[in-house]
Structure formats: C-alpha cells, structure tokens
Design an enzyme around this catalytic site. Structure first.
Site, PDB file in Angstrom:
ATOM      1  CD  GLN A 103      -2.893   1.144   2.335  1.00  0.00           C
ATOM      2  OE1 GLN A 103      -2.466   1.343   3.474  1.00  0.00           O
ATOM      3  NE2 GLN A 103      -4.172   0.964   2.074  1.00  0.00           N
ATOM      4  CE1 TYR A 166      -4.118   8.598   7.674  1.00  0.00           C
ATOM      5  CE2 TYR A 166      -4.788   6.557   6.650  1.00  0.00           C
ATOM      6  CZ  TYR A 166      -4.459   7.279   7.781  1.00  0.00           C
ATOM      7  OH  TYR A 166      -4.462   6.681   9.011  1.00  0.00           O
ATOM      8  NE  ARG A 316     -11.696  -4.650  13.117  1.00  0.00           N
ATOM      9  CZ  ARG A 316     -12.947  -4.269  13.351  1.00  0.00           C
ATOM     10  NH1 ARG A 316     -13.283  -3.868  14.548  1.00  0.00           N
ATOM     11  NH2 ARG A 316     -13.838  -4.289  12.376  1.00  0.00           N
ATOM     12  CB  CYS A 340     -12.382  -5.823  22.007  1.00  0.00           C
ATOM     13  SG  CYS A 340     -10.704  -6.321  21.568  1.00  0.00           S
ATOM     14  CB  CYS A 355      -4.860  -9.736  19.229  1.00  0.00           C
ATOM     15  SG  CYS A 355      -6.426 -10.561  18.917  1.00  0.00           S
ATOM     16  CD  GLU A 405     -17.276 -21.215  36.202  1.00  0.00           C
ATOM     17  OE1 GLU A 405     -16.164 -20.747  35.889  1.00  0.00           O
ATOM     18  OE2 GLU A 405     -18.067 -20.641  36.973  1.00  0.00           O
ATOM     19  CE  LYS A 423     -19.549  -6.888  24.499  1.00  0.00           C
ATOM     20  NZ  LYS A 423     -19.633  -6.801  25.954  1.00  0.00           N
TER      21      LYS A 423
HETATM   22  C1  LIG Z   1      -4.764  -1.945  13.564  1.00  0.00           C
HETATM   23  C2  LIG Z   1      -5.280  -1.430  12.258  1.00  0.00           C
HETATM   24  C3  LIG Z   1      -4.436  -0.762  11.384  1.00  0.00           C
HETATM   25  C4  LIG Z   1      -4.924  -0.289  10.170  1.00  0.00           C
HETATM   26  N1  LIG Z   1      -4.067   0.322   9.295  1.00  0.00           N
HETATM   27  C5  LIG Z   1      -4.499   0.623   8.044  1.00  0.00           C
HETATM   28  C6  LIG Z   1      -3.593   1.042   7.026  1.00  0.00           C
HETATM   29  O1  LIG Z   1      -2.371   1.150   7.240  1.00  0.00           O
HETATM   30  N2  LIG Z   1      -4.105   1.304   5.801  1.00  0.00           N
HETATM   31  C7  LIG Z   1      -5.436   1.160   5.517  1.00  0.00           C
HETATM   32  O2  LIG Z   1      -5.859   1.392   4.377  1.00  0.00           O
HETATM   33  N3  LIG Z   1      -6.312   0.740   6.445  1.00  0.00           N
HETATM   34  C8  LIG Z   1      -5.874   0.449   7.687  1.00  0.00           C
HETATM   35  N4  LIG Z   1      -6.750  -0.074   8.595  1.00  0.00           N
HETATM   36  C9  LIG Z   1      -8.139  -0.373   8.187  1.00  0.00           C
HETATM   37  C10 LIG Z   1      -8.231  -1.805   7.645  1.00  0.00           C
HETATM   38  O3  LIG Z   1      -7.486  -1.945   6.468  1.00  0.00           O
HETATM   39  C11 LIG Z   1      -9.683  -2.213   7.343  1.00  0.00           C
HETATM   40  O4  LIG Z   1     -10.187  -1.341   6.370  1.00  0.00           O
HETATM   41  C12 LIG Z   1     -10.587  -2.180   8.552  1.00  0.00           C
HETATM   42  O5  LIG Z   1      -9.928  -2.631   9.701  1.00  0.00           O
HETATM   43  C13 LIG Z   1     -11.848  -2.993   8.323  1.00  0.00           C
HETATM   44  O6  LIG Z   1     -11.571  -4.344   8.258  1.00  0.00           O
HETATM   45  P1  LIG Z   1     -11.900  -5.362   9.493  1.00  0.00           P
HETATM   46  O7  LIG Z   1     -13.270  -5.010   9.967  1.00  0.00           O
HETATM   47  O8  LIG Z   1     -11.818  -6.712   8.892  1.00  0.00           O
HETATM   48  O9  LIG Z   1     -10.891  -5.089  10.549  1.00  0.00           O
HETATM   49  C14 LIG Z   1      -6.280  -0.489   9.832  1.00  0.00           C
HETATM   50  C15 LIG Z   1      -7.125  -1.164  10.732  1.00  0.00           C
HETATM   51  C16 LIG Z   1      -6.640  -1.648  11.919  1.00  0.00           C
HETATM   52  C17 LIG Z   1      -7.554  -2.412  12.836  1.00  0.00           C
HETATM   53  S1  SF4 Z   2      -7.760  -6.850  19.598  1.00  0.00           S
HETATM   54 FE1  SF4 Z   2      -9.960  -7.223  19.537  1.00  0.00          FE
HETATM   55  S2  SF4 Z   2     -10.603  -6.221  17.641  1.00  0.00           S
HETATM   56 FE2  SF4 Z   2      -8.413  -6.428  17.497  1.00  0.00          FE
HETATM   57  S3  SF4 Z   2      -8.129  -8.340  16.414  1.00  0.00           S
HETATM   58 FE3  SF4 Z   2      -8.037  -8.824  18.562  1.00  0.00          FE
HETATM   59  S4  SF4 Z   2     -10.097  -9.421  19.136  1.00  0.00           S
HETATM   60 FE4  SF4 Z   2     -10.223  -8.365  17.162  1.00  0.00          FE
END
Ligand SMILES: Cc1cc2nc3c(=O)[nH]c(=O)nc-3n(C[C@H](O)[C@H](O)[C@H](O)COP(=O)(O)O)c2cc1C
Ligand code: SF4
Length: 638
Positions: A103, A166, A316, A340, A355, A405, A423
C-alpha cells in the site's frame, strides 16, 4: 459448510490469486518501526505467518512515498535503498503461495502538517499548510516512483491508498479540498491528483497491477456522500485499475458513523457490504473488494456467491487468527475476533498491535510450546478466559488438567459480557472456548464450587486460581434490598425479574452495556453516574462513541454528576448535581461500580497447594487480553 466461492481463484490484472481472502492493509503501531524505515523482522514474520495461514492476497500496511512531506516515519518506499527490505517481505510471502500488494500512501493533513487546503476540520488534528501545485506534482511522481520500486522488489502490485482522508482521500473529498487551482474546484479537479498517479504508474510501469482503496462514504460535513462515493468508484474503475477496495471514513471526535471503516462490536458485522454491492453493480467488470467486520467464512462466501463483491478483505479477524483462511477451508476452529478494537486503539497510541484473543500477535516466533520436564496434575479453578487458556495450553503440553467452574457454564466475565444482542462476537468467543475445550484433553467440571478442603483432598501438583472478581456494592442504606443486584447478575439472567423501571448505578462499560441490555429486555432504564460523563474513564473513542449512541437509541435516561444516596421502597434516592436530594423510581437496581478480587477465598485455596498461581481478574482486574495473555503464560510455564 461449502466455501467454494470464497476458495476459488480470481485474476487481478495479470496475476491469479489462489482464493478470495485478502488481508487488509494494517499499520502495526509506530513504536514498532525503526528509524531506518525498513520492515522490522517481526513484521516480516507476522506477514509470513498469514501467508502460511492460506490467504490468497496480502495487502501491506501503509508505506510512505515521501521522506518528510505530508507524512511521518513509518516504512518507506521513497528511495531505492528501501528495495531490499521490501524484496525480503515479498519473497517470504510468495514462498507460501500468497500474492502481495504494497500500500502506498501519505497521511496529508490528518496527522502531518501538509494537506490540500489549509483548513481545520474534525479529521485534521491541526491546521495544516496547503500544498502548492508544484508540490502536488512532485508528490504524484513520488507515488509513481514508489510503485516502480515496489515492482522491482517483487510485489505483485501496488494498492494506492485513496481512502480514510489521507492525502489522496483529502484531495478527493469536497470537505477537505477547497482548492481553486487545477487540483480542486470541481469533481474533475479533485480527482486530478489520483488520476495523475494512476495514469503515471500505468504509463511508466504498464505491467504492474494497481488497486485503489477509497472512501465511498465520509461521515463529515461536505464529505463524500453515497452518491458521490459511487461516482468516485466508477471514475476510478474507468481509469483502468485492477481492483476497487471499498472503505469509508468516520473519525470525527463526536460521532461514529454506522458506516465506520473499523466497526467495533457495537455496530453490526459486514458493515460495508451493502455499499460495496452497489458499487459492484455499477462496475460489474471490475474486481471489487468488500471489507468491514467480515469475520464469518460462510457469510463471506455468500457475499461472493450473491455477486456483492469479488473478494473479502479481512483486517482484525486475521490479527486474531492468522490461519483464518486455512482453518475455514479445512473446517477447523477459528479464533474469533471479538471486535473489541484494542488493536486499533494501540495503533492510535502508536504502540505495537496486540490482540485480546491472540497472545502471539507479533510474537509469531514464540508459539512453539515447551515440553514440560515432568507431567503434572493441574487443577484450574475458574473457567473464565484466563483459566480456560491456561488449562488448554497446559493440557496441550501434556499435563493432566482438570478445569472447575462453579456455574453451570463456562466463560467467566465474558459470559455476561456476551449477553446483549450487539455483543454477538463475544458470544462467538465463548463458543470458541467451548469447542477448544471439547476438542482437548482438559476435563471440565461445571457447577462445582472448589473449596479448600477439595484442594486438600485432590492434592494437585499445581493449583491455578482463576476465580475472577466480585462486584463492589456501594455502602448506602437499603443496598441489601432484594431489588438490588449486580449489573453482572442482571446481564447473566434477567428472566426472573419483572419488567418495570430499572436504575443502573455506574456509567462505565459494564453499566452502559447492562443499561442497553435491560432496555432491550423491556425495562425503562436510567443510569446514575457520579462523574460528569458516561464512559468518562474510557479513552477509546472507537468504543465510547458507538456505545453512547446505543444508550441514546435505546432511550436510556442519563443522570451524571449524580450520587446514589439510599435505596428506598420507591427506587433510588440520589444527590443531584445541584446538591439537592432527588428520587428515581426503580423496581430493579443494577450496580456496575467496579470489581475486586476475593482475597480471602484465594488465600484459603492457595494455602492448600504447594505450587500455585493466581491469574486473571482475581490477580488484578483487567481486560480479556490481560486474562488470555496471563492464562497462556502460566499454561506455558507450569
Ligand atoms: C490496527 C489497524 C491498522 C490499520 N491500518 C491501516 C492502514 O495502514 N491502511 C489502511 O488502508 N487501512 C488500515 N486499517 C483499516 C483496515 O485496512 C480495514 O479497512 C478495517 O480494519 C476494516 O476491516 P476489518 O473489519 O476486517 O478489521 C487499519 C485497521 C486496523 C484495525
Ligand atoms: S484486539 Fe480485539 S478487535 Fe483487534 S483483532 Fe483482537 S479481538 Fe479483534
């Protein structure tokens, strides 16, 4: 489960991707990057692990294309000296059959001092300087050259980051581009910057594949609305790129959009799929990628089968389980992401990602479990995340483990935490733990309260106490009334309480979630909070804003700067912000103030064992991540 759509190959430009699972671009937290702006060794290993995990495509996190302007130090691709580090990453990923795009980006005014226009907006954390047209022309060239270096390094293509406000996103958004020169003033003017970048890469490196990530919607005054988002999608597609990666932007300090780009657990899953489907309809011949809380393989397969997108981009969920794609394909258990957003919060703190569910994130080399010198009988008391993780790990190493438990179900604090409908991802974590336990050699004994006498009788080699913590009740008159329960108990089972008026004492996470849960279950709910704001001690806006929205949507009445004074027959007597006494009617009062370990019981239990460990909330009240990490550490240590 048939995942034939998700697991089928697809062509992007001149390459074939082995399946439809892509890893989202994710930064790792600035603290991890060294001043040389190369990929740190552990990040290369982290990507390699995800290639081993069967992803068809990996898109790297943000790489900057200029060494000072409109950005801050990350990983660089603005000089030939960076080519070897990128070559190492590309070859390590290719070794396992995955493809990899890099990227390319600049932060612009969002986190740096230069932007399209010198305006203050909620998305710019300062008032940036406007870049001159000459500087923009020079930056166009930097993107093109960075793509060329990526190609030389052996990547399969470049993803141009045109989203998330950006620099390129700012150029495209009417909210942030107020220029009147050739780089602004009209739709075409605002699109000129990205057009020159894409055309430039195409012209100079015609064989190199190009994808574009962009915001199809911005929660921002004058920002990209849904119509403009579609127009931008079609325009970029017509430039002849090889894929569209549909995202959004929502990072004002006051509101979180329902279409947030990194949707936390308080928003539904698959958030951006409907928007992506509209774009796919507009650009039927384009490879269109959907992202945003896509976590369930069958759902991902359905989206592709239904023609809503061609690939899914997983962020994530791939942090939580590096082998998500492989596990899905082989119908194995997936460690679920509970959304989370701790990882995302780490990013904003510039700290390395971690995580809640995966203690080995960025510690991939440390996963091998040590063989114990002696096989031991291990008694783990408490089946919350700390106890379960410890039991599973100790058992995998060969120890004979019994997990006790006192309740008839596992989960500890995450059980009540999973009860509200919103949740659902946390309840998936409980299902995951259940499955892991049933697939393991751990003997799980439910509905059994372990006493010191039991420990003495069973005489385990090792005792692990993971009994969690107890809610603290405020010492006010009437607190022992039968209408007062802990919010945790309210979340566990509300069925035996007659619907009516409920007051929740305490407006932290647990209090707010309990209030929503009670409202969902037909109660008329108020929250009483001593501090000036709900969730005041939760600095993570990514969680705070959507939870506050839920409180509002569910018509929960909020009394801040209000002190509970006395439980009465009518409800709760309080001291109002003006110092006067007031009353809130309540049939049920749920207390969510705080929790503390049960020190006496812990002491009595541990006195009966020679080798013992006290872990999780009963050692120190913390987050799921703390419990899981500690459980793993002790499970490895025993
Ligand atoms: C820790 C973290 C870092 C991210 N860094 C970027 C990044 O460098 N460039 C980008 O386009 N999106 C970034 N994103 C967004 C992710 O690419 C993605 O669009 C977003 O997390 C949705 O996907 P998910 O729901 O599967 O996490 C980041 C997201 C997270 C959680
Ligand atoms: S910290 Fe939470 S949101 Fe991020 S990857 Fe792990 S479980 Fe998913």
């Amino acid at each position: 489960m048939s995942l034939e759509n998700l697991m089928s190959p697809i062509k992007i430009g001149n390459i074939e991707i082995p399946n439809r699972c892509a890893m989202a671009p994710m930064g790792m937290g600035n603290a991890l990057y060294a001043s040389d702006e190369k990929w740190p060794k552990k990040v290369i290993r982290y990507y390699e692990e995800r290639a081993i995990g069967g992803l068809g495509l990996i898109i790297t996190g943000f790489i900057r294309v200029h060494g000072s302007l409109a950005s801050f130090p990350l990983v660089g691709l603005y000089d030939d000296k960076f080519i070897p580090t990128h070559a190492e990453l590309a070859s390590r990923v290719h070794k396992h059959g995955s493809k990899i795009f890099h990227q390319i980006a600049l932060t612009g005014g969002k986190f740096a001092g230069e932007a399209p226009s010198s305006i203050y907006s909620p998305n710019f954390y300062n008032k940036p300087r406007a870049l001159s047209a000459d500087e923009l022309e020079m930056l166009v060239n930097c993107y093109i050259e960075a793509a060329g270096r990526g190609m030389q390094a052996g990547y399969d293509g470049a993803e141009v980051h045109g989203g998330h406000l950006y620099l390129i996103g700012q150029m495209m958004s009417p909210a942030t581009n107020k220029r009147t020169d050739k780089y602004g003033g009209s739709f075409e003017g605002r699109m000129r910057f990205i057009t020159e970048i894409i055309n430039g890469i195409r012209l100079k490196y015609p064989k190199y594949n190009i994808g574009v990530k962009f915001s199809a919607y911005e929660e921002l005054e004058d920002g990209i609305d849904l119509e403009l988002g579609k127009k931008i999608a079609k325009y970029i597609s017509d430039l002849g790129v090889d894929y569209l990666h549909v995202s959004t932007e929502s990072s004002t300090l006051e509101v979180m959009s329902k279409l947030a780009p990194v949707p936390p657990m308080y928003l539904p899953r698959n958030t951006l799929v409907p928007l992506t489907a509209e774009i796919k309809k507009l650009c039927p011949d384009q490879v269109v990628m959907a992202t945003g809380s896509i976590t369930v393989p069958q759902e991902a397969d359905d989206f592709i089968r239904e023609g809503k997108c061609d690939m899914v981009v997983l962020g994530r969920t791939i942090l939580a389980d590096a082998k998500w794609a492989k596990n899905a394909k082989e119908n194995k258990t997936i460690t679920p992401c509970i959304r989370c957003n701790l990882c995302y919060y780490q990013l904003w703190l510039s700290e390395p990602l971690c995580c809640s569910m995966n203690p080995y994130l960025l510690h991939e080399t440390e996963q091998e479990l040590p063989i114990p010198a002696k096989i031991k009988n291990v008694m783990v008391v408490g089946a919350g995340p700390a106890g379960i993780r410890c039991a599973l790990t100790a058992s995998k190493r060969g120890h004979k483990v019994k997990l006790y438990e006192k309740l008839p179900y596992i989960g500890g604090m995450i059980y009540p935490g999973s009860r509200p409908d919103f949740k659902i991802d946390v309840s998936r974590a409980i299902d995951y733990f259940k499955k892991e336990l049933s697939d393991s050699n751990v003997e799980t004994v439910l509905s059994t309260e372990v006493t010191p006498e039991m420990v003495e009788k069973l005489n385990p080699d090792v005792l692990v106490v993971a009994i969690g913590a107890k809610p603290i009740m405020p010492q006010i008159p009437g607190i022992n009334s039968p209408k007062v329960i802990s919010a945790i108990d309210a979340l566990r089972d509300i069925s035996s309480y007659k619907k009516g008026k409920a007051v929740v004492i305490g407006g932290g996470d647990v209090g707010c979630e309990a209030a929503c849960y009670l409202a969902d279950n037909g109660f008329d709910v108020s929250i009483v909070e001593i501090l000036p704001e709900l969730l005041q001690e939760n600095p993570n806006l990514n969680l705070k804003l959507p939870l506050l929205s839920l409180i509002e949507e569910k018509n929960v009445k909020v009394y801040t700067k209000t002190t509970p004074n006395k439980v009465t027959d009518e409800g709760l007597e309080v001291i109002l912000p003006n110092g006067k006494e007031g009353g809130i009617e309540a049939d049920l009062i749920a207390v969510a103030i705080n929790q503390r370990p049960e020190s006496l019981l812990i002491k009595d239990l541990t006195l009966k064992a020679e080798e013992f460990y006290v872990i999780g909330d009963c050692s120190s009240v913390g987050r799921i991540k703390d419990a899981v990490t500690e459980g793993e550490r002790i499970g490895r240590w025993i």
